[in-house]
Scaffold this active site. Structure first.
Site, PDB file in Angstrom:
ATOM      1  N   ASN A  73      30.124  41.120  -3.185  1.00 27.86           N
ATOM      2  CA  ASN A  73      31.045  40.775  -4.257  1.00 27.86           C
ATOM      3  C   ASN A  73      31.475  39.307  -4.135  1.00 27.86           C
ATOM      4  O   ASN A  73      31.006  38.581  -3.263  1.00 27.86           O
ATOM      5  CB  ASN A  73      32.260  41.711  -4.224  1.00 27.86           C
ATOM      6  CG  ASN A  73      32.845  41.948  -5.601  1.00 27.86           C
ATOM      7  OD1 ASN A  73      32.996  41.027  -6.395  1.00 27.86           O
ATOM      8  ND2 ASN A  73      33.182  43.195  -5.884  1.00 27.86           N
ATOM      9  N   HIS A 103      35.987  27.658  17.042  1.00 29.18           N
ATOM     10  CA  HIS A 103      36.299  26.351  17.618  1.00 29.18           C
ATOM     11  C   HIS A 103      36.765  26.561  19.054  1.00 29.18           C
ATOM     12  O   HIS A 103      37.311  27.611  19.395  1.00 29.18           O
ATOM     13  CB  HIS A 103      37.391  25.648  16.816  1.00 29.18           C
ATOM     14  CG  HIS A 103      36.977  25.325  15.427  1.00 29.18           C
ATOM     15  ND1 HIS A 103      36.104  24.299  15.135  1.00 29.18           N
ATOM     16  CD2 HIS A 103      37.280  25.898  14.244  1.00 29.18           C
ATOM     17  CE1 HIS A 103      35.913  24.248  13.834  1.00 29.18           C
ATOM     18  NE2 HIS A 103      36.617  25.211  13.276  1.00 29.18           N
TER      19      HIS A 103
END
Length: 176
Positions: A73, A103
């Site tokens: 979707n 990160h």
């Protein structure tokens, strides 16, 4: 869960690859060209009967492999520094994020663009509800359901239901 691998997100070759993927996503999202051909160019592989509505964003694209009869979707975000393998007959709701990288937690290394990550696998017949997030290294087992808004940080056994992040009601005071 997969073993995490370290890498530098600022490597020039990775920057070039990200830009190419961003351009293809832009073309898909704005209707500039045949969506089927653009997805074939963007993704590593695309099975039969693939359908995607609305906008999509991916980091590289080439690391995403889509099985047969997959529906994604609107507004999916796929950060594919490592492989994202999506099996057949998978339904992915709107605003779902599948992330293969993190990160670095150390701020100095983070400033140097240090990251780590691991592949994500979504096995056959999985349904991922709107707004769910699948984190690096996770495998979602066959036939499982991931509820809307769930944040999945650990692998899910086959034929399981993952529900979470229920909102709590707290009374307000006049001060807020």
């Amino acid at each position: 869960m997969s073993e995490f691998i370290n890498f530098n997100a600022a490597e020039p070759d990775l920057v070039v690859q990200r830009r190419a993927a961003r351009d293809l996503c832009y073309s898909i999202n704005t209707g500039l060209g045949d969506r089927g051909s653009l997805f074939q160019s963007l993704f590593g592989s695309v099975g039969e009967g693939f359908e995607q509505w609305g906008n999509i964003f991916c980091e590289f694209g080439r690391n995403i492999n889509i099985g047969n009869q997959v529906f994604i979707n609107a507004n999916g975000v796929f950060l594919d520094a490592f492989e994202i393998n999506i099996g057949s007959h998978v339904f992915i709701g709107p605003n779902v994020g599948i992330y293969t990288s993190n990160h670095d937690k150390d701020l100095v290394r983070r400033r140097e663009y240090a990251e780590s990550g691991a592949p994500v696998a979504i096995e056959d017949d999985v349904w991922i509800g709107g707004g769910a997030i699948i984190l690096p290294g996770v495998t979602v087992g066959k036939g499982s359901i991931i509820g809307a808004g769930a944040v999945v940080a650990r692998s899910v056994p086959a034929y399981s239901k993952v529900l979470g992040i229920r909102a709590q009601v707290f009374p307000l005071t006049m001060e807020g």
